[in-house]
Design a protein around this motif. Sequence first.
Motif, short mmCIF file in Angstrom:
data_model
loop_
_atom_site.label_atom_id
_atom_site.label_comp_id
_atom_site.label_asym_id
_atom_site.label_seq_id
_atom_site.Cartn_x
_atom_site.Cartn_y
_atom_site.Cartn_z
N CYS A 160 -6.78 -48.24 161.23
CA CYS A 160 -6.32 -47.33 160.19
C CYS A 160 -7.25 -47.42 158.97
CB CYS A 160 -4.90 -47.74 159.79
SG CYS A 160 -4.27 -46.91 158.33
N PHE A 161 -7.59 -46.28 158.42
CA PHE A 161 -8.49 -46.22 157.27
C PHE A 161 -7.93 -45.26 156.22
CE2 PHE A 161 -10.68 -47.01 161.20
CZ PHE A 161 -11.36 -48.18 160.92
N VAL A 162 -8.16 -45.60 154.97
CA VAL A 162 -7.75 -44.65 153.92
C VAL A 162 -8.68 -43.44 153.98
CG1 VAL A 162 -7.39 -44.33 151.44
CG2 VAL A 162 -6.93 -46.57 152.50
N MET A 163 -9.97 -43.69 154.22
CA MET A 163 -10.95 -42.59 154.30
C MET A 163 -11.81 -42.71 155.54
SD MET A 163 -12.34 -42.64 150.43
CE MET A 163 -11.99 -44.37 150.27
N GLU A 164 -12.19 -41.54 156.06
CA GLU A 164 -13.10 -41.48 157.21
C GLU A 164 -14.24 -40.52 156.88
OE1 GLU A 164 -11.22 -39.99 160.77
OE2 GLU A 164 -13.05 -40.19 161.97
N ILE A 174 -14.99 -46.97 168.63
CA ILE A 174 -13.85 -47.89 168.58
C ILE A 174 -12.90 -47.59 169.72
CG2 ILE A 174 -11.89 -48.61 167.14
CD1 ILE A 174 -13.76 -47.92 164.77
N SER A 175 -12.58 -48.62 170.51
CA SER A 175 -11.77 -48.35 171.71
C SER A 175 -10.31 -48.09 171.36
CB SER A 175 -11.91 -49.51 172.70
OG SER A 175 -11.73 -50.72 172.04
N ALA A 176 -9.82 -48.62 170.23
CA ALA A 176 -8.43 -48.37 169.83
C ALA A 176 -8.31 -46.96 169.23
CB ALA A 176 -8.01 -49.41 168.79
N PRO A 177 -7.10 -46.40 169.22
CA PRO A 177 -6.89 -45.13 168.51
C PRO A 177 -7.22 -45.31 167.02
CG PRO A 177 -4.95 -45.70 169.83
CD PRO A 177 -5.87 -46.88 169.87
N VAL A 178 -7.74 -44.27 166.40
CA VAL A 178 -8.12 -44.33 164.98
C VAL A 178 -7.27 -43.35 164.19
CG1 VAL A 178 -9.98 -43.81 163.35
CG2 VAL A 178 -10.49 -45.05 165.47
N TYR A 179 -6.72 -43.85 163.07
CA TYR A 179 -5.99 -42.97 162.15
C TYR A 179 -6.62 -43.07 160.77
CZ TYR A 179 -2.49 -41.10 159.03
OH TYR A 179 -1.87 -40.36 158.05
N SER A 180 -6.94 -41.94 160.19
CA SER A 180 -7.44 -41.95 158.81
C SER A 180 -6.58 -41.03 157.96
CB SER A 180 -8.91 -41.55 158.75
OG SER A 180 -9.10 -40.32 159.40
N VAL A 181 -6.27 -41.50 156.76
CA VAL A 181 -5.41 -40.73 155.85
C VAL A 181 -6.18 -39.52 155.32
CG1 VAL A 181 -4.08 -40.84 153.69
CG2 VAL A 181 -4.16 -42.84 155.23
N LEU A 182 -7.43 -39.74 154.91
CA LEU A 182 -8.24 -38.66 154.34
C LEU A 182 -9.52 -38.53 155.16
CD1 LEU A 182 -8.05 -39.75 150.59
CD2 LEU A 182 -6.64 -38.01 151.68
N GLN A 183 -9.82 -37.32 155.60
CA GLN A 183 -11.08 -37.07 156.30
C GLN A 183 -12.05 -36.43 155.32
OE1 GLN A 183 -8.04 -35.83 157.69
NE2 GLN A 183 -7.87 -37.79 158.76
N ILE A 184 -13.24 -37.02 155.24
CA ILE A 184 -14.23 -36.53 154.30
C ILE A 184 -15.46 -36.03 155.06
CG2 ILE A 184 -15.80 -37.27 152.44
CD1 ILE A 184 -13.33 -39.25 151.81
N ASP A 185 -15.81 -34.75 154.84
CA ASP A 185 -16.93 -34.19 155.61
C ASP A 185 -18.16 -34.01 154.74
OD1 ASP A 185 -15.61 -33.95 158.10
OD2 ASP A 185 -14.41 -32.37 157.17
#
Length: 185
Positions: A160-164, A174-185
Amino acid sequence: MTLTSEEKEIILNSIRDIPDFPKPGIIFKDISTLLSNPAAFNTLMDHLTNRYLGYELDYIAGIDARGFIFGAILADRLGIGFVPVRKKGKLPYTTVAEKYSLEYGFDEVEIHIDAFVAKDNPDGKGAKVLLIDDLIATGGTAKAAANLIDRVGAHCVEACFVMELGFLKGREGISAPVYSVLQID
Ligand code: AMP
């Protein structure tokens, strides 16, 4: 459980962009202004608490050093333990280490060999662990940390990440599922 667009804005607007830090061309995402903004910090921590309440986690593992802040608060809110994944040379007991590449050279993270004990299984095998950090860029740090969790016999159920920084595609390694609160492009 999902953040409203207003809540996302509150969190996003609290994070400060510092151009050319620590070197030219990098836009550093400064979370000190999120931490010092109680409305934004509380919105974030409420969201993470609601998301992970149903996961039946055994531990949160936070990455040195900003992952400690979000991870330790979340662990306390969920009533579970917190485990630090530290930069090399900081942990006092027997450790397992994993190297990862930086733009120039290598870095290394470590975890205590006995960091996890599963509730139903005292040897720690299969403890359900959430990995957390402030930001995923290339994903090298998080990949190494997730490997450490698995190598000491636990199971990284999500990272889990605050930002991606989506354009760097760090989640793909990353082999685990990834969750990010904010996606930054
Ligand atoms: P990486 O291993 O490339 O995914 O880098 C992630 C680690 O470096 C995290 O611990 C972040 O805190 C830090 N990091 C990388 N890029 C940035 C950035 N642009 N702003 C703030 N922190 C960053």
